[in-house]
Design a protein around this motif. Structure first.
Motif, PDB file in Angstrom:
ATOM      1  N   ILE A  89       1.466  -0.976  -0.506  1.00 20.42           N
ATOM      2  CA  ILE A  89      -0.094  -0.380  -0.461  1.00 20.42           C
ATOM      3  C   ILE A  89       0.990   1.475  -0.165  1.00 20.42           C
ATOM      4  O   ILE A  89       0.311   2.144  -0.331  1.00 20.42           O
ATOM      5  N   LEU A  90       1.520   1.261   0.630  1.00 18.85           N
ATOM      6  CA  LEU A  90       2.563   2.204   1.262  1.00 18.85           C
ATOM      7  C   LEU A  90       3.896   2.287  -0.560  1.00 18.85           C
ATOM      8  O   LEU A  90       3.415   4.085  -1.115  1.00 18.85           O
ATOM      9  N   MET A  91       3.746   1.659  -1.178  1.00 19.74           N
ATOM     10  CA  MET A  91       4.210   1.701  -2.351  1.00 19.74           C
ATOM     11  C   MET A  91       3.471   2.028  -3.659  1.00 19.74           C
ATOM     12  O   MET A  91       4.026   2.833  -4.205  1.00 19.74           O
ATOM     13  N   SER A  92       2.271   1.934  -2.966  1.00 16.53           N
ATOM     14  CA  SER A  92       0.999   2.244  -3.964  1.00 16.53           C
ATOM     15  C   SER A  92       1.386   3.696  -3.808  1.00 16.53           C
ATOM     16  O   SER A  92       1.055   4.457  -5.362  1.00 16.53           O
ATOM     17  N   ILE A  93       0.717   4.640  -2.873  1.00 12.21           N
ATOM     18  CA  ILE A  93       1.596   5.663  -2.264  1.00 12.21           C
ATOM     19  C   ILE A  93       2.231   6.491  -2.877  1.00 12.21           C
ATOM     20  O   ILE A  93       1.999   7.583  -3.650  1.00 12.21           O
ATOM     21  N   ILE A  94       3.602   5.918  -2.985  1.00 16.97           N
ATOM     22  CA  ILE A  94       4.608   6.469  -3.437  1.00 16.97           C
ATOM     23  C   ILE A  94       4.654   6.807  -5.074  1.00 16.97           C
ATOM     24  O   ILE A  94       4.981   7.667  -5.232  1.00 16.97           O
ATOM     25  N   ALA A 113       6.367   8.640   5.586  1.00 18.50           N
ATOM     26  CA  ALA A 113       6.349   8.127   6.564  1.00 18.50           C
ATOM     27  C   ALA A 113       5.580   7.868   7.551  1.00 18.50           C
ATOM     28  O   ALA A 113       4.770   7.537   8.372  1.00 18.50           O
ATOM     29  N   PHE A 114       4.717   9.167   7.807  1.00 13.87           N
ATOM     30  CA  PHE A 114       3.136   8.861   9.361  1.00 13.87           C
ATOM     31  C   PHE A 114       2.539   8.014   7.681  1.00 13.87           C
ATOM     32  O   PHE A 114       1.390   7.307   8.770  1.00 13.87           O
ATOM     33  N   GLY A 115       2.130   7.794   7.234  1.00  9.17           N
ATOM     34  CA  GLY A 115       1.533   7.630   6.065  1.00  9.17           C
ATOM     35  C   GLY A 115       1.429   5.454   6.187  1.00  9.17           C
ATOM     36  O   GLY A 115       0.540   5.272   6.632  1.00  9.17           O
ATOM     37  N   GLY A 116       2.699   5.543   6.553  1.00  9.87           N
ATOM     38  CA  GLY A 116       3.275   4.064   6.447  1.00  9.87           C
ATOM     39  C   GLY A 116       3.052   3.920   7.807  1.00  9.87           C
ATOM     40  O   GLY A 116       2.394   2.104   7.923  1.00  9.87           O
ATOM     41  N   LEU A 117       3.294   4.646   8.976  1.00  9.15           N
ATOM     42  CA  LEU A 117       3.407   4.118   9.799  1.00  9.15           C
ATOM     43  C   LEU A 117       1.563   3.915   9.670  1.00  9.15           C
ATOM     44  O   LEU A 117       1.325   2.767  10.972  1.00  9.15           O
ATOM     45  N   LEU A 118       0.909   5.017   9.970  1.00 12.98           N
ATOM     46  CA  LEU A 118      -0.578   4.868   9.350  1.00 12.98           C
ATOM     47  C   LEU A 118      -1.266   3.353   9.282  1.00 12.98           C
ATOM     48  O   LEU A 118      -1.743   3.229   9.769  1.00 12.98           O
ATOM     49  N   ILE A 119      -0.452   2.951   8.149  1.00 12.85           N
ATOM     50  CA  ILE A 119      -1.729   1.980   7.052  1.00 12.85           C
ATOM     51  C   ILE A 119      -1.013   0.803   8.020  1.00 12.85           C
ATOM     52  O   ILE A 119      -1.356   0.374   8.705  1.00 12.85           O
TER      53      ILE A 119
END
Length: 131
Positions: A89-94, A113-119
């Motif tokens: 999911i984080l790679m998709s966001i990036i 960073a915060f998005g990855g931590l939240l996910i």
């Protein structure tokens, strides 16, 4: 992991390796920050990885002293699924951000960073408590 003495001793060795790696990471990072003359505030960056390594190492060593095993197959599977799902999911966001420029360049790293931590936290909560 069962309470077999071989597993407990392996857990204890892993805990000591994690504690030693926390010390090595801290000393190496401080040396690198000194060498490249980073500002003093950049030393705060070291708190997260060193704290995580030290916590996990201490937890493994203290549990092995009490003759308790920390993990089982279910726990390993949960952490594996949480990590893989949140990574993709984080790679998709990036990738979407790189393609369409959603986040301004100044805050893109912080947003990742915060998005990855939240996910990761959301997936962990889902797989631990709801599934």
């Amino acid at each position: 992991m069962s309470d077999v003495p071989a597993n407990i001793s392996r857990q204890k060795r892993i805990g000591y390796v994690l504690l030693a790696s926390a010390v090595v990471a801290f000393v190496g990072s401080v040396a690198a920050l000194q060498h490249y003359e980073f500002p003093v505030a950049s030393y705060l960056i070291l708190l997260v990885p060193v704290s995580i390594l030290a916590f996990l190492g201490y937890r493994a060593v203290s549990a092995s002293r009490d003759r308790k095993a920390l993990g089982d197959e279910r726990t390993g599977n949960v952490y594996g699924r949480v990590g893989i799902n949140s990574f993709w999911i984080l790679m998709s966001i990036i990738l979407v951000d790189v393609a369409f420029g959603i986040f301004p360049e100044e805050i893109a790293g912080i947003a990742y960073a915060f998005g990855g931590l939240l996910i990761y936290c959301l997936y962990f909560g889902y797989y631990t408590y709801l599934e």
